[in-house]
Motif scaffolding. Sequence first.
Motif, PDB file in Angstrom:
ATOM      1  N   UNK A 113       0.711  -1.374   0.025  1.00  0.00           N
ATOM      2  CA  UNK A 113       0.087   0.065  -0.106  1.00  0.00           C
ATOM      3  C   UNK A 113       0.896   1.323  -0.086  1.00  0.00           C
ATOM      4  N   UNK A 114       2.021   1.263   0.754  1.00  0.00           N
ATOM      5  CA  UNK A 114       2.828   2.341   0.529  1.00  0.00           C
ATOM      6  C   UNK A 114       3.373   2.721  -0.673  1.00  0.00           C
ATOM      7  N   UNK A 115       3.512   1.644  -1.441  1.00  0.00           N
ATOM      8  CA  UNK A 115       4.334   1.742  -2.741  1.00  0.00           C
ATOM      9  C   UNK A 115       3.348   2.352  -3.898  1.00  0.00           C
ATOM     10  N   UNK A 116       1.780   1.579  -3.674  1.00  0.00           N
ATOM     11  CA  UNK A 116       0.829   2.404  -4.597  1.00  0.00           C
ATOM     12  C   UNK A 116       0.333   3.621  -4.187  1.00  0.00           C
ATOM     13  N   UNK A 117       0.202   3.686  -2.954  1.00  0.00           N
ATOM     14  CA  UNK A 117      -0.214   5.315  -2.425  1.00  0.00           C
ATOM     15  C   UNK A 117       0.833   6.252  -2.837  1.00  0.00           C
ATOM     16  N   UNK A 143       5.225   0.134 -11.317  1.00  0.00           N
ATOM     17  CA  UNK A 143       5.041   0.166  -9.833  1.00  0.00           C
ATOM     18  C   UNK A 143       3.781   0.047  -9.535  1.00  0.00           C
ATOM     19  N   UNK A 144       2.870   0.661 -10.117  1.00  0.00           N
ATOM     20  CA  UNK A 144       1.219   0.365  -9.843  1.00  0.00           C
ATOM     21  C   UNK A 144       0.919  -0.969  -9.697  1.00  0.00           C
ATOM     22  N   UNK A 145       1.142  -1.738 -11.042  1.00  0.00           N
ATOM     23  CA  UNK A 145       0.654  -3.098 -11.415  1.00  0.00           C
ATOM     24  C   UNK A 145       1.702  -4.088 -10.199  1.00  0.00           C
ATOM     25  N   UNK A 146       2.831  -3.708  -9.922  1.00  0.00           N
ATOM     26  CA  UNK A 146       3.606  -4.444  -8.930  1.00  0.00           C
ATOM     27  C   UNK A 146       2.806  -4.605  -7.562  1.00  0.00           C
ATOM     28  N   UNK A 147       2.632  -3.209  -7.143  1.00  0.00           N
ATOM     29  CA  UNK A 147       2.059  -3.028  -5.772  1.00  0.00           C
ATOM     30  C   UNK A 147       0.480  -3.236  -5.687  1.00  0.00           C
ATOM     31  N   UNK A 174       5.128  -8.805  -9.705  1.00  0.00           N
ATOM     32  CA  UNK A 174       6.446  -8.727 -10.897  1.00  0.00           C
ATOM     33  C   UNK A 174       6.346  -9.147 -11.941  1.00  0.00           C
ATOM     34  N   UNK A 175       5.759 -10.364 -12.053  1.00  0.00           N
ATOM     35  CA  UNK A 175       5.527 -10.993 -13.612  1.00  0.00           C
ATOM     36  C   UNK A 175       4.642  -9.954 -14.310  1.00  0.00           C
ATOM     37  N   UNK A 176       3.408  -9.467 -13.792  1.00  0.00           N
ATOM     38  CA  UNK A 176       2.672  -8.763 -14.420  1.00  0.00           C
ATOM     39  C   UNK A 176       3.210  -7.277 -14.905  1.00  0.00           C
ATOM     40  N   UNK A 177       3.896  -6.971 -13.803  1.00  0.00           N
ATOM     41  CA  UNK A 177       4.858  -5.692 -14.414  1.00  0.00           C
ATOM     42  C   UNK A 177       5.741  -5.686 -15.502  1.00  0.00           C
ATOM     43  N   UNK A 178       6.299  -6.774 -15.409  1.00  0.00           N
ATOM     44  CA  UNK A 178       7.430  -6.929 -16.271  1.00  0.00           C
ATOM     45  C   UNK A 178       6.871  -7.213 -17.691  1.00  0.00           C
ATOM     46  N   UNK A 216      -1.436   3.428 -15.891  1.00  0.00           N
ATOM     47  CA  UNK A 216      -1.340   1.963 -15.287  1.00  0.00           C
ATOM     48  C   UNK A 216      -0.968   0.682 -16.679  1.00  0.00           C
ATOM     49  N   UNK A 217      -0.840  -0.175 -16.247  1.00  0.00           N
ATOM     50  CA  UNK A 217      -0.180  -1.052 -17.316  1.00  0.00           C
ATOM     51  C   UNK A 217      -1.268  -2.228 -17.797  1.00  0.00           C
TER      52      UNK A 217
END
Length: 297
Positions: A64-68, A106-110, A156-160, A177-178
């Motif tokens: 949540x820290x990352x996405x926020x 970052x958004x997809x990862x978090x 991580x897979x989705x973000x990559x 977003x991705x």
Amino acid sequence: LAFNSRKLMADLLPNVIAAKVSGGLSIIGSGLIVRDVVNRWRNRQNQESLPTIPCIILSMSLADLGSSFFAHFLGTWMVPNEVVNGFDPPPLATGTDATCAAQAFMWNLFFYAGYGSNATLAITYWLTVCRGRTESKLKQCNWQFLLLGLPWLLGLIDAVVGTVFKFHSYNRLWFCASLSDVKDPVRWRLLQFAAFFLVTNLVILLSMGALIRFVYVTEKKSKTYRRSSSISNISRSKSTLVTAQGIWFIVAYMAVVLPSLFTLVTTPTPEYIVFMACLHPLQGLFNAFVYFRPKYE
């Protein structure tokens, strides 16, 4: 939503500002949780590992820290300040295509890590309370991977994948977003996202139902055996408190997710988008209310 005029882009300014304020509050809430969990670990004898539930709460709060921060607080600061696919840049846009790609990564990862951790937290409460799974069992490598590692691996897979295929784009709200390009959606990509969203929410709802049933049965037994030993009563009371904590975490999650589902079945009004900009980033703040709740009861 075809925000293709400067007037409509200017109308997005309340959303952008509201998301930054709510995102900042969520950062504070999740930060307090992370600090408390870390302090608890430091205060343990020989700094032995924490139980599984606090570890998942820590993982959920870090996500949540990352996405926020990257999506809600930085928001349109990372969106390209140029016309893309016929759309004017949103308010406060100062980024480039590279910053948009980074924000989408970052958004997809978090996102996957956060929503997945909410699901594994619900599963862990169910395993602990309803199935009687001991902490030693949950500490086994296979359970630790499933409950703690899998959400981050999926993210991580989705973000990559999104970065490699350059799916990143401005989502017409307040961040990049991705998922897929708005004008040229990739069907399998959207189906993958929808499947993950539906599965996690189904798991959480089923776990919540099981926990509520457990509380009902426990309270019923408590009334039936009021004259039983005090040790038995204390054990049931502790189980009820743990269960209630798990239910409150699920309620905090649903308070943010359920209003978002409305936008999937109909076109939201500008007023509703402002409401979502205020509510959607507040997951970390709601989690903090639940996490620190037992201390103030």
